[in-house]
Design an enzyme around this catalytic site. Structure first.
Site, PDB file in Angstrom:
ATOM      1  N   ASP A 114       0.846  -1.193   0.000  1.00 20.27           N
ATOM      2  CA  ASP A 114       0.000   0.000   0.000  1.00 20.27           C
ATOM      3  C   ASP A 114       0.881   1.242   0.000  1.00 20.27           C
ATOM      4  OD1 ASP A 114      -1.874   1.995   0.429  1.00 20.27           O
ATOM      5  OD2 ASP A 114      -3.008   0.883   1.911  1.00 20.27           O
ATOM      6  N   THR A 118       5.311  -0.473   5.765  1.00 20.31           N
ATOM      7  CA  THR A 118       5.519  -1.716   6.509  1.00 20.31           C
ATOM      8  C   THR A 118       6.574  -2.592   5.850  1.00 20.31           C
ATOM      9  OG1 THR A 118       3.236  -1.689   7.313  1.00 20.31           O
ATOM     10  CG2 THR A 118       4.393  -3.789   7.394  1.00 20.31           C
ATOM     11  N   TRP A 188      -9.857   0.416  -1.507  1.00 16.13           N
ATOM     12  CA  TRP A 188      -9.834  -0.276  -0.223  1.00 16.13           C
ATOM     13  C   TRP A 188     -10.106  -1.751  -0.490  1.00 16.13           C
ATOM     14  CZ3 TRP A 188     -13.778   0.969   4.259  1.00 16.13           C
ATOM     15  CH2 TRP A 188     -13.526   0.116   5.338  1.00 16.13           C
TER      16      TRP A 188
END
Length: 221
Positions: A114, A118, A188
């Site tokens: 995304d 991370t 999403w």
């Protein structure tokens, strides 16, 4: 991002995304898999099934958990936003697991690329761990490149959007180190393991075309 942009992904879809990616990932020859929780756990386990080779030990899976997303509203809210800081919730105890990263091909697995925050954090920290292990063994990976730890990344979805963090260019440009099962618009994506009503979730995934995409006759038993 509004609830109208929400795309439901079924378990069938996840399974087949792992299936179609496995042949490319075999070229990387992973010695072990590190799954980022919670989104990377199920894809990692499914992927291992497709990577299994006769007569070869099953690839070990290790789990790390990082916190990045935070719910901005009350429980049950439809709104989720990306956090700005990564923190460790769970990491690998190398001594207890008897895990040596030196000279290994390590595949990091998550569900989505995304903002890339991370993945950047996980890769950077694991590279540090590998370097520390090599140093402790007195290994200079510049002089002994065969002892270098090679990292690869697999995600189900790579969102086409500006990223907030980077991955090494040599990884992103190498089709045998960075694996995205599917490149997708910036929407999403709701994964089945997040659902509290899997029947509704699966129905929505089917309606949106996010379910089975490999015809049954192509399946290998």
């Amino acid at each position: 991002m509004s609830a109208n942009d929400k795309q439901y992904i079924s378990y069938n879809n996840v399974h087949q995304l792992c299936q179609v990616s496995a042949e490319r990932i075999k070229n990387f020859k992973p010695d072990l898999i590190i799954a980022i929780g919670g989104g990377g756990f199920i894809p990692a386990r499914i992927l291992r099934t497709f990577l299994k080779e006769p007569g070869v030990p099953t690839i070990r899976i290790f789990a790390i958990i990082l916190s990045l997303y935070e719910d901005l509203n009350s429980v049950g809210s439809e709104v989720e936003e990306v956090g700005v800081k990564v923190s460790r919730t769970q990491w690998i105890d190398y001594e207890q697991c008897k895990l040596d990263l030196v000279g290994k091909n390590v595949l990091i697995v998550d569900e989505v690329d995304d903002t890339r925050t991370t993945l950047h954090y996980a890769l950077s920290e694991l590279e540090k761990d590998a370097a520390e292990q090599a140093k402790a063994k007195g290994i200079d990976t510049e002089k002994s490149p065969e002892m270098k730890t090679n990292f690869g990344i697999f995600v189900l979805h790579d969102k086409q959007k500006p990223k907030k963090a980077d991955l090494p260019a040599e990884m992103l440009n190498d089709k045998n180190r960075y694996f995205a099962a599917k490149t997708v618009p910036d929407k999403w994506y709701a994964y089945p393991w997040e659902s509290t009503d899997i029947v509704f979730h699966t129905r929505m995934a089917i309606e949106q075309g996010n379910d089975i995409f490999i015809p049954e006759q192509e399946h290998k038993q």
